[in-house]
Design a protein around this motif. Structure first.
Motif, PDB file in Angstrom:
ATOM      1  N   ALA A 165       0.825  -1.202   0.000  1.00 34.67           N
ATOM      2  CA  ALA A 165       0.000   0.000   0.000  1.00 34.67           C
ATOM      3  C   ALA A 165       0.863   1.257   0.000  1.00 34.67           C
ATOM      4  O   ALA A 165       2.002   1.256   0.471  1.00 34.67           O
ATOM      5  N   PRO A 166       0.335   2.381  -0.524  1.00 35.95           N
ATOM      6  CA  PRO A 166       1.079   3.635  -0.509  1.00 35.95           C
ATOM      7  C   PRO A 166       1.493   3.995   0.913  1.00 35.95           C
ATOM      8  O   PRO A 166       0.711   3.883   1.855  1.00 35.95           O
ATOM      9  N   GLY A 167       2.752   4.395   1.074  1.00 35.01           N
ATOM     10  CA  GLY A 167       3.252   4.764   2.387  1.00 35.01           C
ATOM     11  C   GLY A 167       3.822   3.605   3.168  1.00 35.01           C
ATOM     12  O   GLY A 167       4.444   3.800   4.218  1.00 35.01           O
ATOM     13  N   ALA A 168       3.625   2.355   2.690  1.00 33.12           N
ATOM     14  CA  ALA A 168       4.155   1.190   3.391  1.00 33.12           C
ATOM     15  C   ALA A 168       5.626   1.013   3.042  1.00 33.12           C
ATOM     16  O   ALA A 168       6.136   1.587   2.079  1.00 33.12           O
ATOM     17  N   VAL A 169       6.307   0.203   3.837  1.00 32.68           N
ATOM     18  CA  VAL A 169       7.729  -0.038   3.616  1.00 32.68           C
ATOM     19  C   VAL A 169       7.943  -0.723   2.271  1.00 32.68           C
ATOM     20  O   VAL A 169       7.108  -1.509   1.814  1.00 32.68           O
ATOM     21  N   ALA A 170       9.053  -0.412   1.621  1.00 34.16           N
ATOM     22  CA  ALA A 170       9.453  -1.119   0.402  1.00 34.16           C
ATOM     23  C   ALA A 170      10.262  -2.336   0.843  1.00 34.16           C
ATOM     24  O   ALA A 170      11.443  -2.235   1.144  1.00 34.16           O
ATOM     25  N   TRP A 171       9.610  -3.468   0.892  1.00 36.79           N
ATOM     26  CA  TRP A 171      10.267  -4.686   1.345  1.00 36.79           C
ATOM     27  C   TRP A 171      11.335  -5.113   0.350  1.00 36.79           C
ATOM     28  O   TRP A 171      11.131  -5.034  -0.860  1.00 36.79           O
TER      29      TRP A 171
ATOM     30  N   TRP B 198       3.093  -8.619  18.857  1.00 36.48           N
ATOM     31  CA  TRP B 198       3.446  -8.848  17.458  1.00 36.48           C
ATOM     32  C   TRP B 198       3.032 -10.212  16.923  1.00 36.48           C
ATOM     33  O   TRP B 198       2.775 -10.342  15.718  1.00 36.48           O
ATOM     34  N   PRO B 199       2.948 -11.278  17.759  1.00 37.66           N
ATOM     35  CA  PRO B 199       2.440 -12.537  17.201  1.00 37.66           C
ATOM     36  C   PRO B 199       1.055 -12.414  16.580  1.00 37.66           C
ATOM     37  O   PRO B 199       0.728 -13.168  15.646  1.00 37.66           O
ATOM     38  N   PHE B 200       0.245 -11.475  17.049  1.00 34.77           N
ATOM     39  CA  PHE B 200      -1.093 -11.312  16.484  1.00 34.77           C
ATOM     40  C   PHE B 200      -1.029 -10.622  15.125  1.00 34.77           C
ATOM     41  O   PHE B 200      -1.768 -10.992  14.203  1.00 34.77           O
ATOM     42  N   VAL B 201      -0.150  -9.628  14.984  1.00 36.63           N
ATOM     43  CA  VAL B 201       0.068  -9.010  13.676  1.00 36.63           C
ATOM     44  C   VAL B 201       0.590 -10.061  12.699  1.00 36.63           C
ATOM     45  O   VAL B 201       0.084 -10.206  11.578  1.00 36.63           O
ATOM     46  N   ALA B 202       1.606 -10.802  13.130  1.00 40.07           N
ATOM     47  CA  ALA B 202       2.218 -11.799  12.258  1.00 40.07           C
ATOM     48  C   ALA B 202       1.242 -12.921  11.923  1.00 40.07           C
ATOM     49  O   ALA B 202       1.175 -13.382  10.779  1.00 40.07           O
ATOM     50  N   GLY B 203       0.464 -13.379  12.920  1.00 40.77           N
ATOM     51  CA  GLY B 203      -0.484 -14.449  12.674  1.00 40.77           C
ATOM     52  C   GLY B 203      -1.571 -14.057  11.691  1.00 40.77           C
ATOM     53  O   GLY B 203      -1.930 -14.829  10.792  1.00 40.77           O
ATOM     54  N   LEU B 204      -2.100 -12.847  11.846  1.00 45.50           N
ATOM     55  CA  LEU B 204      -3.122 -12.376  10.912  1.00 45.50           C
ATOM     56  C   LEU B 204      -2.561 -12.219   9.504  1.00 45.50           C
ATOM     57  O   LEU B 204      -3.224 -12.542   8.514  1.00 45.50           O
ATOM     58  N   ALA B 205      -1.325 -11.740   9.412  1.00 49.13           N
ATOM     59  CA  ALA B 205      -0.690 -11.597   8.099  1.00 49.13           C
ATOM     60  C   ALA B 205      -0.482 -12.961   7.446  1.00 49.13           C
ATOM     61  O   ALA B 205      -0.752 -13.140   6.243  1.00 49.13           O
ATOM     62  N   PHE B 206      -0.020 -13.924   8.210  1.00 44.15           N
ATOM     63  CA  PHE B 206       0.233 -15.264   7.692  1.00 44.15           C
ATOM     64  C   PHE B 206      -1.077 -15.911   7.240  1.00 44.15           C
ATOM     65  O   PHE B 206      -1.163 -16.503   6.160  1.00 44.15           O
ATOM     66  N   HIS B 207      -2.100 -15.788   8.064  1.00 40.27           N
ATOM     67  CA  HIS B 207      -3.417 -16.338   7.729  1.00 40.27           C
ATOM     68  C   HIS B 207      -3.940 -15.730   6.431  1.00 40.27           C
ATOM     69  O   HIS B 207      -4.413 -16.443   5.530  1.00 40.27           O
TER      70      HIS B 207
ATOM     71  N   ASP C 217       2.110  -5.261   6.295  1.00 42.39           N
ATOM     72  CA  ASP C 217       1.842  -3.823   6.218  1.00 42.39           C
ATOM     73  C   ASP C 217       0.380  -3.537   6.548  1.00 42.39           C
ATOM     74  O   ASP C 217       0.061  -2.584   7.264  1.00 42.39           O
ATOM     75  N   ARG C 218      -0.497  -4.373   6.027  1.00 40.62           N
ATOM     76  CA  ARG C 218      -1.927  -4.158   6.249  1.00 40.62           C
ATOM     77  C   ARG C 218      -2.267  -4.200   7.734  1.00 40.62           C
ATOM     78  O   ARG C 218      -2.942  -3.299   8.255  1.00 40.62           O
ATOM     79  N   TRP C 219      -1.799  -5.232   8.429  1.00 43.02           N
ATOM     80  CA  TRP C 219      -2.182  -5.399   9.825  1.00 43.02           C
ATOM     81  C   TRP C 219      -1.431  -4.469  10.765  1.00 43.02           C
ATOM     82  O   TRP C 219      -1.959  -4.089  11.819  1.00 43.02           O
TER      83      TRP C 219
ATOM     84  N   ALA D  61      -0.882  -1.414   9.905  1.00 42.21           N
ATOM     85  CA  ALA D  61      -1.676  -0.193   9.739  1.00 42.21           C
ATOM     86  C   ALA D  61      -2.947  -0.247  10.570  1.00 42.21           C
ATOM     87  O   ALA D  61      -3.356   0.749  11.185  1.00 42.21           O
ATOM     88  N   VAL D  62      -3.601  -1.425  10.614  1.00 46.77           N
ATOM     89  CA  VAL D  62      -4.801  -1.577  11.438  1.00 46.77           C
ATOM     90  C   VAL D  62      -4.460  -1.350  12.908  1.00 46.77           C
ATOM     91  O   VAL D  62      -5.182  -0.651  13.643  1.00 46.77           O
ATOM     92  N   TRP D  63      -3.386  -1.944  13.367  1.00 44.09           N
ATOM     93  CA  TRP D  63      -2.964  -1.821  14.763  1.00 44.09           C
ATOM     94  C   TRP D  63      -2.708  -0.365  15.140  1.00 44.09           C
ATOM     95  O   TRP D  63      -3.170   0.126  16.164  1.00 44.09           O
ATOM     96  N   ARG D  64      -1.967   0.325  14.279  1.00 37.33           N
ATOM     97  CA  ARG D  64      -1.617   1.712  14.580  1.00 37.33           C
ATOM     98  C   ARG D  64      -2.837   2.627  14.538  1.00 37.33           C
ATOM     99  O   ARG D  64      -2.932   3.584  15.306  1.00 37.33           O
ATOM    100  N   ALA D  65      -3.778   2.319  13.662  1.00 41.23           N
ATOM    101  CA  ALA D  65      -4.955   3.183  13.526  1.00 41.23           C
ATOM    102  C   ALA D  65      -6.014   2.904  14.586  1.00 41.23           C
ATOM    103  O   ALA D  65      -6.639   3.831  15.118  1.00 41.23           O
ATOM    104  N   ASP D  66      -6.213   1.623  14.917  1.00 39.24           N
ATOM    105  CA  ASP D  66      -7.361   1.238  15.744  1.00 39.24           C
ATOM    106  C   ASP D  66      -6.993   0.560  17.056  1.00 39.24           C
ATOM    107  O   ASP D  66      -7.885   0.239  17.837  1.00 39.24           O
ATOM    108  N   GLY D  67      -5.700   0.306  17.287  1.00 41.94           N
ATOM    109  CA  GLY D  67      -5.283  -0.305  18.531  1.00 41.94           C
ATOM    110  C   GLY D  67      -5.409  -1.819  18.528  1.00 41.94           C
ATOM    111  O   GLY D  67      -5.894  -2.436  17.571  1.00 41.94           O
ATOM    112  N   PHE D  68      -4.982  -2.416  19.640  1.00 40.80           N
ATOM    113  CA  PHE D  68      -4.955  -3.871  19.718  1.00 40.80           C
ATOM    114  C   PHE D  68      -6.347  -4.489  19.691  1.00 40.80           C
ATOM    115  O   PHE D  68      -6.515  -5.624  19.233  1.00 40.80           O
ATOM    116  N   GLU D  69      -7.362  -3.772  20.147  1.00 40.86           N
ATOM    117  CA  GLU D  69      -8.703  -4.347  20.183  1.00 40.86           C
ATOM    118  C   GLU D  69      -9.138  -4.810  18.799  1.00 40.86           C
ATOM    119  O   GLU D  69      -9.794  -5.865  18.662  1.00 40.86           O
ATOM    120  N   SER D  70      -8.788  -4.051  17.761  1.00 42.61           N
ATOM    121  CA  SER D  70      -9.149  -4.466  16.398  1.00 42.61           C
ATOM    122  C   SER D  70      -8.411  -5.731  15.998  1.00 42.61           C
ATOM    123  O   SER D  70      -8.979  -6.613  15.347  1.00 42.61           O
TER     124      SER D  70
END
Length: 261
Positions: free
Chosen positions: A6-12, A82-91, A178-180, A182-191
């Motif tokens: 996404a625009p603004g995300a890291v260039a992996w 971070w396991p939740f960010v990574a797990g959602l990304a992997f899924h 990158d997607r998850w 962004a969700v974390w930073r915008a909406d917090g861990f509850e999301s």
């Protein structure tokens, strides 16, 4: 190869190797040499991989062995989330390759199940250097074949759908990370917690938690605000911060549930 999401995300920066000992060791070494966030190292065959709790991660070839380097800032939350960010990304990266998406489930804190059996795992390591905190996330998935390990039943993606090329999956994981984030930073861990629970084995699933002090059985209730496992035991509700999780209700874990998007 550069992976852009996404625009603004890291260039992996995805480096693909035919064979390596450990992709995570390579990322950790790169962090020590001052590498910036966004480095992703993939091996088409990994000879010295490792899993959680000191286990070896066996790689017969044709599967995924990927590690990524991140440099989270102070605003990016505790390492334990971070396991939740990574797990959602992997899924999210694996889901399009599965015939019946309901069979792909997250298991606390860092495994993916197919039909109730482990098909993928995540190992997170962290440290500090002159540039600050670094985080290396290792992703391992049985794509074309599951290794034979005594006493364990493992699944592979090919048995439940189509096994993607590991490089295609690696790129998808970077985009999903990158997607998850962004969700974390915008909406917090509850999301993140809500999304993770939608993709996990259902509430009421019977679990066994093995730790240094023994083991405890109970029914899965959910996650608390810090990401700890909530388990309903005979003596009441318990919060679990660490341990090896085994599913007693294997059939229930692989049978029903919502599809992640």
């Amino acid at each position: 190869m550069t992976v852009r999401s996404a625009p603004g995300a890291v260039a992996w920066r995805l480096d693909v190797h035919d064979e390596l000992g450990s992709t995570s060791d390579c990322c950790i070494a790169a962090a020590g040499q001052g590498a910036e966030a966004g480095l992703a190292i993939m091996a088409r065959r990994q000879t010295g991989g490792r899993g959680s709790r000191g286990r070896d991660w066996q790689d017969p070839g044709g599967n995924l062995a990927l590690s990524v380097l991140l440099r989270p800032g102070e605003a990016d939350g505790a390492v334990g989330l971070w396991p939740f960010v990574a797990g959602l990304a992997f899924h999210g990266a694996i889901l399009p390759w599965i015939r019946d998406p309901a069979l792909l489930r997250l298991k606390w804190p860092n495994d993916l199940l197919l039909g109730g059996d482990k098909t993928a795992g995540i190992l997170i390591e962290s440290g500090n250097d002159a540039r600050g905190r670094w985080l290396v996330i290792g992703f391992g998935a049985n794509l074309r074949a599951a290794p034979s390990i005594a006493g364990r039943t493992l699944a592979c993606v090919a048995a439940f759908g189509t096994a993607p090329d590991p490089e295609i999956l690696a790129r998808a994981i970077c985009v999903e990370l990158d997607r998850w984030q962004a969700v974390w930073r915008a909406d917090g861990f509850e999301s993140l917690r809500a999304a993770w629970l939608e993709r996990a084995h259902p509430a009421g699933t019977r679990l066994v938690v093995r730790g240094e002090s023994g083991q405890v059985e109970g029914s899965f209730v959910g996650l608390d605000e810090q990401g700890m496992l909530l388990l309903r035991c005979a003596e009441g509700l318990r919060r679990i911060s660490t341990g090896e999780i085994l599913l007693l209700d294997r059939d229930a874990a692989g049978a029903s549930g919502s599809r992640g998007t």
